[in-house]
Write a protein that holds these residues in place. Structure first.
Motif, PDB file in Angstrom:
ATOM      1  N   GLY A 144       0.818  -1.205   0.000  1.00 55.70           N
ATOM      2  CA  GLY A 144       0.000   0.000   0.000  1.00 55.70           C
ATOM      3  C   GLY A 144       0.848   1.249   0.000  1.00 55.70           C
ATOM      4  O   GLY A 144       2.023   1.212   0.383  1.00 55.70           O
ATOM      5  N   PHE A 145       0.250   2.358  -0.432  1.00 59.19           N
ATOM      6  CA  PHE A 145       0.966   3.631  -0.392  1.00 59.19           C
ATOM      7  C   PHE A 145      -0.026   4.784  -0.498  1.00 59.19           C
ATOM      8  O   PHE A 145      -1.161   4.619  -0.962  1.00 59.19           O
ATOM      9  N   GLY A 146       0.414   5.952  -0.063  1.00 58.20           N
ATOM     10  CA  GLY A 146      -0.363   7.171  -0.197  1.00 58.20           C
ATOM     11  C   GLY A 146       0.477   8.237  -0.857  1.00 58.20           C
ATOM     12  O   GLY A 146       1.709   8.242  -0.733  1.00 58.20           O
ATOM     13  N   VAL A 147      -0.174   9.153  -1.576  1.00 62.57           N
ATOM     14  CA  VAL A 147       0.540  10.194  -2.312  1.00 62.57           C
ATOM     15  C   VAL A 147      -0.171  11.528  -2.172  1.00 62.57           C
ATOM     16  O   VAL A 147      -1.359  11.596  -1.837  1.00 62.57           O
ATOM     17  N   ALA A 148       0.573  12.593  -2.449  1.00 62.52           N
ATOM     18  CA  ALA A 148      -0.022  13.930  -2.517  1.00 62.52           C
ATOM     19  C   ALA A 148       0.802  14.810  -3.440  1.00 62.52           C
ATOM     20  O   ALA A 148       2.026  14.676  -3.516  1.00 62.52           O
ATOM     21  N   SER A 178       8.919  -2.605   2.138  1.00 65.59           N
ATOM     22  CA  SER A 178      10.319  -2.437   1.750  1.00 65.59           C
ATOM     23  C   SER A 178      10.988  -3.798   1.594  1.00 65.59           C
ATOM     24  O   SER A 178      10.517  -4.797   2.137  1.00 65.59           O
ATOM     25  N   GLU A 179      12.083  -3.774   0.852  1.00 68.12           N
ATOM     26  CA  GLU A 179      12.907  -4.961   0.601  1.00 68.12           C
ATOM     27  C   GLU A 179      12.181  -6.036  -0.204  1.00 68.12           C
ATOM     28  O   GLU A 179      12.561  -7.204  -0.182  1.00 68.12           O
ATOM     29  N   THR A 180      11.117  -5.642  -0.898  1.00 72.85           N
ATOM     30  CA  THR A 180      10.496  -6.583  -1.826  1.00 72.85           C
ATOM     31  C   THR A 180      11.044  -6.321  -3.227  1.00 72.85           C
ATOM     32  O   THR A 180      11.714  -5.315  -3.465  1.00 72.85           O
ATOM     33  N   GLU A 181      10.736  -7.203  -4.129  1.00 71.29           N
ATOM     34  CA  GLU A 181      11.280  -7.086  -5.481  1.00 71.29           C
ATOM     35  C   GLU A 181      10.825  -5.785  -6.143  1.00 71.29           C
ATOM     36  O   GLU A 181       9.634  -5.509  -6.254  1.00 71.29           O
ATOM     37  N   ASN A 182      11.788  -4.975  -6.546  1.00 73.21           N
ATOM     38  CA  ASN A 182      11.533  -3.739  -7.291  1.00 73.21           C
ATOM     39  C   ASN A 182      10.738  -2.700  -6.519  1.00 73.21           C
ATOM     40  O   ASN A 182      10.151  -1.794  -7.126  1.00 73.21           O
ATOM     41  N   ASP A 183      10.719  -2.777  -5.169  1.00 76.58           N
ATOM     42  CA  ASP A 183       9.916  -1.803  -4.432  1.00 76.58           C
ATOM     43  C   ASP A 183      10.461  -0.390  -4.588  1.00 76.58           C
ATOM     44  O   ASP A 183       9.707   0.565  -4.794  1.00 76.58           O
ATOM     45  N   MET A 184      11.782  -0.230  -4.524  1.00 77.56           N
ATOM     46  CA  MET A 184      12.377   1.091  -4.700  1.00 77.56           C
ATOM     47  C   MET A 184      12.093   1.638  -6.104  1.00 77.56           C
ATOM     48  O   MET A 184      11.767   2.816  -6.270  1.00 77.56           O
ATOM     49  N   GLN A 185      12.194   0.785  -7.089  1.00 79.28           N
ATOM     50  CA  GLN A 185      11.912   1.202  -8.458  1.00 79.28           C
ATOM     51  C   GLN A 185      10.457   1.642  -8.600  1.00 79.28           C
ATOM     52  O   GLN A 185      10.161   2.644  -9.253  1.00 79.28           O
ATOM     53  N   SER A 186       9.541   0.916  -7.971  1.00 77.68           N
ATOM     54  CA  SER A 186       8.122   1.269  -8.055  1.00 77.68           C
ATOM     55  C   SER A 186       7.855   2.616  -7.404  1.00 77.68           C
ATOM     56  O   SER A 186       7.093   3.437  -7.953  1.00 77.68           O
ATOM     57  N   VAL A 187       8.484   2.869  -6.256  1.00 75.67           N
ATOM     58  CA  VAL A 187       8.285   4.150  -5.582  1.00 75.67           C
ATOM     59  C   VAL A 187       8.860   5.284  -6.423  1.00 75.67           C
ATOM     60  O   VAL A 187       8.268   6.369  -6.513  1.00 75.67           O
ATOM     61  N   ARG A 188       9.993   5.050  -7.062  1.00 67.02           N
ATOM     62  CA  ARG A 188      10.549   6.084  -7.949  1.00 67.02           C
ATOM     63  C   ARG A 188       9.617   6.346  -9.132  1.00 67.02           C
ATOM     64  O   ARG A 188       9.455   7.494  -9.562  1.00 67.02           O
ATOM     65  N   GLU A 189       8.986   5.293  -9.656  1.00 68.98           N
ATOM     66  CA  GLU A 189       8.026   5.481 -10.753  1.00 68.98           C
ATOM     67  C   GLU A 189       6.838   6.310 -10.277  1.00 68.98           C
ATOM     68  O   GLU A 189       6.330   7.166 -11.010  1.00 68.98           O
ATOM     69  N   ILE A 190       6.374   6.031  -9.070  1.00 71.31           N
ATOM     70  CA  ILE A 190       5.262   6.808  -8.503  1.00 71.31           C
ATOM     71  C   ILE A 190       5.661   8.274  -8.372  1.00 71.31           C
ATOM     72  O   ILE A 190       4.910   9.183  -8.756  1.00 71.31           O
ATOM     73  N   TYR A 191       6.853   8.505  -7.841  1.00 71.70           N
ATOM     74  CA  TYR A 191       7.334   9.876  -7.667  1.00 71.70           C
ATOM     75  C   TYR A 191       7.435  10.600  -9.012  1.00 71.70           C
ATOM     76  O   TYR A 191       6.993  11.748  -9.148  1.00 71.70           O
ATOM     77  N   ARG A 192       7.984   9.924 -10.017  1.00 66.64           N
ATOM     78  CA  ARG A 192       8.135  10.561 -11.328  1.00 66.64           C
ATOM     79  C   ARG A 192       6.771  10.867 -11.957  1.00 66.64           C
ATOM     80  O   ARG A 192       6.608  11.882 -12.635  1.00 66.64           O
ATOM     81  N   ALA A 193       5.798   9.977 -11.728  1.00 68.30           N
ATOM     82  CA  ALA A 193       4.455  10.240 -12.247  1.00 68.30           C
ATOM     83  C   ALA A 193       3.850  11.478 -11.591  1.00 68.30           C
ATOM     84  O   ALA A 193       3.254  12.331 -12.263  1.00 68.30           O
ATOM     85  N   LEU A 194       4.008  11.593 -10.289  1.00 71.27           N
ATOM     86  CA  LEU A 194       3.512  12.771  -9.579  1.00 71.27           C
ATOM     87  C   LEU A 194       4.204  14.034 -10.066  1.00 71.27           C
ATOM     88  O   LEU A 194       3.570  15.079 -10.250  1.00 71.27           O
ATOM     89  N   LEU A 195       5.515  13.929 -10.278  1.00 73.55           N
ATOM     90  CA  LEU A 195       6.276  15.089 -10.754  1.00 73.55           C
ATOM     91  C   LEU A 195       5.777  15.530 -12.127  1.00 73.55           C
ATOM     92  O   LEU A 195       5.621  16.727 -12.398  1.00 73.55           O
TER      93      LEU A 195
END
Length: 393
Positions: free
Chosen positions: A41-45, A368-385
């Motif tokens: 799960g995650f939340g964004v703003a 955290s520490e799941t497969e590609n979790d950091m990559q997924s969060v970076r994708e989320i951040y880039r989409a928001l940006l």
């Protein structure tokens, strides 16, 4: 007059329509990222200095109970906690409780100095800029105190990481609570049981950058000493209450926070945990509350006083004095953005605002520490940006 009124109404409706359309587009893109990720799960703003322009939760705060992750879901934000410490230090200086360029030994009840540079004092500002020469040792991992034993889920992980995760779990399960002062003294004072000269850099204080969690913890401890209040009470009074961050704070057995997310480490739920210290991490909040905090900082960046003076904000978020340094008052500052990120067991977090358009972006994930979790969060951040420039308000 009627024509002008009609035009105004049309423009308002058109603007609202654009925002709603952008919201649908970004929601669709984030859902696609979530569906192909291993995040629980995650939340964004996306926000500006006055309000949230987009916010939403995705996935689950508790997968087993199918409880959705919402913008009111509370979770730790790891090292983003240091941004509150930056504000707290500026406030303490405003109150004339400390001076950032004073030596830390002016305030500490025990001495800390780099044994290779005994006559070079370490200052509070050096702690805040990660130039103090204080290093995080292996003993730093004693900081995590889990409320219950972590299950032996490592048995279900790939063989190549089983042993490392087993050792981490064993260490965490054996950690014991102690006072912050003893935790600091044991590592950095010559009388400490874990003291070694290797806990300090080979470089003199103030001459080189090295990220230091324990430097943050020493700074928070100094705030306690000079204010006569706990660090958490100091923040409650000077930051959380003025900003009405009513769902935020530090979790403990005596202070359980409501609507808390379960955290998932390597894909498995883990027990709640707290920290021996407070400065470097462990702050818990949600998207709604932390948006208030980041909006306040953007206002400060724009010259508006709120929880601290505009001049304090200007000093806190000015560019680092040296291209080799990356932080100022615990805030990461580069050519484009100001903020921080974080990573702890079951936590990945990002919170930044753009210098140019003054838009803030927040991502809190409970995995955290799941497969590609950091990559997924970076994708989320880039989409928001990508979408942050497209909202009218």
């Amino acid at each position: 007059m009627k024509t002008l009124l009609t035009l105004i109404i049309f423009l308002l409706i058109s603007s609202s329509g654009v925002s709603q359309n952008q919201s649908r587009l970004i929601t669709s893109e984030l859902e696609q990222i979530y569906n192909k990720s291993t995040l629980v799960g995650f939340g964004v703003a996306i926000l500006n200095k006055d309000s949230i322009v987009y916010s939403k939760g995705f996935g689950y705060s508790n997968k087993e109970l199918e409880k959705p992750y919402t913008t009111n879901t509370v979770q730790p934000i790891a090292s983003i906690s240091k941004t509150l410490l930056g504000i707290a230090l500026m406030k303490a200086q405003e109150l004339d409780l400390l001076q950032l360029d004073e030596a830390i030994n002016t305030y500490l009840p025990f001495k800390i100095y780099n044994p290779r540079y005994k006559t070079n004092p370490i200052t509070i500002r050096q702690l805040a800029n990660h130039t103090s020469s204080i290093l995080d040792s292996d003993d730093y991992n004693r900081i995590y105190i889990f409320n219950d034993s972590i299950p032996q889920f490592y048995k279900h992980l790939p063989e190549n990481i089983q042993q490392n995760v087993k050792e981490d779990i064993k260490r965490f399960n054996n950690n014991k609570m102690m006072s912050a002062s003893n935790f600091i003294k044991n590592q950095y004072n010559t009388a400490g049981i874990w003291y070694t000269p290797e806990n300090f850099s080979n470089n003199a204080p103030g001459t080189s950058y090295k990220y230091s969690n324990m430097g943050a913890n020493i700074a928070a401890y100094i705030i306690e000493l000079v204010s006569g209040a706990s660090y958490t009470d100091f923040l409650q009074k000077h930051i959380l209450n003025p900003l009405q961050m009513n769902a935020s704070g530090w979790h403990s057995k005596s202070n359980p926070l409501k609507n808390r997310s379960t955290l998932y480490w390597y894909g498995y739920p883990i027990p709640n945990y707290e920290f021996i210290t407070y400065g470097d991490g462990g702050f818990m909040t949600n998207i709604e509350d932390f948006s208030k905090f980041l909006s306040a900082v953007i206002k400060g960046y724009c010259g508006e006083q709120n929880v601290i003076k505009a001049s304090s904000y200007a000093n806190m978020v000015k560019d680092p004095s040296n291209d080799n340094f990356k932080k100022n008052m615990f805030w990461n500052i580069d050519d484009e953005k100001i903020g921080h990120s974080g990573n702890d067991p079951g936590v990945i977090s990002h919170a930044y605002f753009m210098k140019k358009n003054k838009r803030g972006i927040i991502v809190f994930a409970n995995s955290s520490e799941t497969e590609n979790d950091m990559q997924s969060v970076r994708e989320i951040y880039r989409a928001l940006l990508k979408y942050s420039n497209q909202f009218e308000h």
